[in-house]
Design an enzyme around this catalytic site. Structure first.
Site, PDB file in Angstrom:
ATOM      1  N   GLU A 143      69.508  22.573  57.386  1.00 59.59           N
ATOM      2  CA  GLU A 143      70.466  23.039  58.388  1.00 59.59           C
ATOM      3  C   GLU A 143      71.117  24.347  57.960  1.00 59.59           C
ATOM      4  OE1 GLU A 143      70.920  21.930  61.270  1.00 59.59           O
ATOM      5  OE2 GLU A 143      70.206  19.858  61.273  1.00 59.59           O
ATOM      6  N   ARG A 195      70.401  27.643  60.346  1.00 55.35           N
ATOM      7  CA  ARG A 195      71.558  28.063  61.128  1.00 55.35           C
ATOM      8  C   ARG A 195      72.287  29.252  60.512  1.00 55.35           C
ATOM      9  NH1 ARG A 195      74.133  22.950  64.257  1.00 55.35           N
ATOM     10  NH2 ARG A 195      72.402  21.496  64.076  1.00 55.35           N
ATOM     11  N   ASP A 235      58.966  17.353  63.909  1.00 56.19           N
ATOM     12  CA  ASP A 235      58.790  18.362  64.944  1.00 56.19           C
ATOM     13  C   ASP A 235      58.486  19.769  64.435  1.00 56.19           C
ATOM     14  OD1 ASP A 235      61.343  18.502  63.867  1.00 56.19           O
ATOM     15  OD2 ASP A 235      62.397  18.345  65.778  1.00 56.19           O
ATOM     16  N   GLU A 251      65.681  21.977  73.831  1.00 57.33           N
ATOM     17  CA  GLU A 251      64.222  21.995  73.703  1.00 57.33           C
ATOM     18  C   GLU A 251      63.493  22.253  75.022  1.00 57.33           C
ATOM     19  OE1 GLU A 251      65.734  20.728  70.017  1.00 57.33           O
ATOM     20  OE2 GLU A 251      66.177  19.912  72.006  1.00 57.33           O
TER      21      GLU A 251
END
Length: 609
Positions: free
Chosen positions: A199, A203, A331, A506
């Site tokens: 993360e 980010r 994913d 998404e």
């Protein structure tokens, strides 16, 4: 797309060919005319040979003569009017044949809709920024008007840094100036606490790098370099697979107790764009070496199917028997295989081969059709041991909202690794794609349609997780919808976790990519529907946007949280969907999994594995 900790009804009839159903607006008339001409010649030659044979044998039956005459007539009709073949084929693969010559879509801005998205961003940001104690906090809570941090030691500005490049793209100069000032004067990484490695990379490091990309302001590069150096110790494991957490003050990696010391496949394989770009900007090969070593380990452990289970062991570098899926923890592994190839300007064939191998596995083992409307969706494979200890794999018809990134990703892959020529037109022609490219394009197109079907709820928003009906689910004769449903949802009962919508990006990510690749207005129409649903049901009038607990309940019940990816991804992709294609063209930029744009580079080094 997001991380595992924070993170892609019945179908309507497909639109007719008279609408905006382009998909690939292809020039296949001449192609199929040539094929049918060859076929007609084949029929004619066969007829002539048959006539000669008949003369040798003395006669030819009247019925055979009529059949051959009929086939020849059909061939002539197809040759003169190939649309009788091409239009049904185009409908099958998600296209509409309109032009006899290649064309390029003219993608111009839809200014009113684009500006409506800008207004939404300002409504979100100006709720967060003015709060006395919120500016600089990692997260924001719009109902209580408070900020919060991810650790007790303090935050590192997740919301601020995640949002800066969106401000720049939208031309919000005042907001950007204040955000930059916070980065320059108040941002610190001297936090004695554990942060999620993945993360923090996608980010904060990604946000700093994209801000530098758009401004060339050395402040952002210097901050990115400092953060990258603090994260690097996470890679200090026997295999080079990074640990899931990093203490930024101690510069030390930590295992998480949640997963018995294992690491998430998606998380270790979704750091490459960021560290490779940091290496490119700083001429420091250490960043590049670290993330490339991860890919080498993954390649050496790849399963025979090309698929990846969702956990790996950082001690030996092997996949651990665990679920295989395109949702959480799996994913972005598939996403970054393609994007590493794109980022390096298609000069690294190892990533092309890894991507093609993985997608072939997905197509063969995970892509399925719903039982009534034949909606395309992706399943999960769950490992199980029988009494003898033999491992079997159970197919579960479950699809996370996270998977909705995959439709656009497949279409992007189809015109990249699946292209027979470079570049392809916009939209591409059938003859410009290889058989695997056509396969992936169609699956991507169909997945986007399925994701839009999951928005057919009371709110017009998609739930976190959906399940699809299969014959063995025991639901025959029940009141459950025929194709997809929210597991555990019952009238009058508390909503299950699966029913929530947490401002995820998404679906709109796929809509943006699909629109840029086709110019098909259906994708803007879909995006506007989703944006209006967010405005109607998630907008807090006093400022900000909130998640909702049940997409099938109106009026909605809120959760007091505004995820950072609303401003970083959801609203950015919606803005770009309605902007013209000169802004961040896909031929020049690649987006990290948090929607931060990096330029495509020409590397001077190449993978040696």
């Amino acid at each position: 797309m997001e991380s595992t900790s924070l993170r892609k009804r019945n179908a309507q009839p497909a639109p007719g060919t008279g609408g905006s159903h382009k998909g690939v607006d292809v020039c296949i008339r001449s192609y199929f005319a040539r094929e049918t001409w060859l076929n007609s010649r084949g029929h004619a030659t066969h007829w002539q040979d048959h006539q000669a044979d008949s003369r040798r044998h003395g006669s030819m039956s009247g019925s055979s003569y009529l059949v051959l005459l009929f086939l020849s007539a059909v061939a002539v009709i197809i040759y003169r009017n190939p649309t009788v073949v091409t239009e049904p084929l185009a409908e099958f693969i998600g296209t509409e044949v309109r032009h006899a010559e290649p064309r390029y879509a003219n993608i111009t801005a839809d200014i009113p809709k684009r500006d409506a998205v800008v207004a939404a961003f300002k409504h979100a940001w100006l709720a967060y920024e003015p709060e006395r104690d919120a500016m600089g906090d990692d997260e924001y809570h719009p109902l209580s008007h408070k900020g919060s941090n991810l650790t007790e030691a303090g935050g590192i500005g997740y919301t601020v840094v995640d949002s800066i490049d969106t401000m720049l793209l939208m031309g919000l100069h005042d907001e950007y100036t204040r955000a930059r000032e916070w980065v320059a004067t108040k941002m610190t990484f001297e936090r004695d606490a554990q942060f999620n490695t993945f993360e923090t990379t996608i980010r904060v490091l990604g946000g700093l790098l994209s801000a530098y990309t758009l401004t060339e302001d050395p402040l952002f590069l210097e901050k990115a370099r400092e953060l990258g150096d603090r994260i690097m110790p996470a890679f200090e494991t026997p295999t080079g697979l990074p640990l899931s957490h990093i203490n930024l003050a101690q510069r030390k990696g930590y295992k998480t107790p949640d997963n018995n010391g294992l690491v998430s496949t998606a998380e270790v394989s979704t750091l490459q764009l960021e560290f490779r770009y940091l290496s490119y900007l700083t001429d420091n090969d250490a960043y590049w070496d670290a993330v490339e070593k991860v890919m080498q380990v993954i390649k050496s452990s790849t399963m025979s199917t090309g698929l990846a289970s969702i956990f790996m062991n950082p001690e030996d570098g092997r996949f651990v028997m665990s679920a295989i899926r395109l949702g959480s923890r799996g994913d972005s592994y598939y996403e970054y295989l393609l994007k590493q190839y794109i980022q390096t300007n298609q000069t690294e064939p190892v990533y092309q081969h890894m991507y093609d191998f993985a997608i072939r596995g997905v197509q063969e083992h995970l892509v399925k059709k719903s039982q009534t409307a034949r909606l395309t969706y992706t399943s999960e494979l769950i490992p199980e041991r029988d009494r003898s200890g033999k491992v079997t794999w159970r197919l579960v018809p479950k699809q996370d909202h996270l998977v909705c990134f995959f439709g656009g990703s497949l279409m992007l892959g189809a015109v990249t690794t699946g292209a027979a020529v470079h570049p392809v037109t916009t939209p591409p022609q059938v003859k410009q794609l290889t058989p695997s490219g056509l396969r992936d394009w169609k699956t991507g197109y169909d997945l986007i349609e399925t994701c839009m079907r999951t928005h057919e709820t009371a709110t017009g928003l998609s739930p976190e997780i959906v399940h699809f009906r299969i014959p063995s689910d025991g639901l025959a004769g029940s009141s459950m919808p025929n194709d997809w449903y929210i597991k555990g949802a019952r009238p009058g009962a508390p909503p299950p976790y699966d029913a929530r919508y947490i401002l995820r990006p998404e679906t709109v990510e796929s809509l943006f990519i699909a629109y840029r690749l086709t110019g098909d207005e259906r994708y803007r129409k879909y995006g506007w529907q989703i944006f209006q649903a967010i405005e109607r049901h998630c907008k807090i009038e006093s400022g900000g946007y909130a998640s909702i607990l049940n997409v099938d309940q109106v009026p909605v019940e809120y959760e007091d949280k505004m995820e950072t990816f609303l401003m970083s991804e959801t609203l950015k992709y919606l803005y770009l969907l309605f902007e013209d294609d000169s802004v961040l063209p896909l031929s020049k930029y690649v987006f990290n999994t948090e929607a931060h744009p990096f330029p495509i580079i020409n590397p001077t080094r190449h993978a040696n594995f």
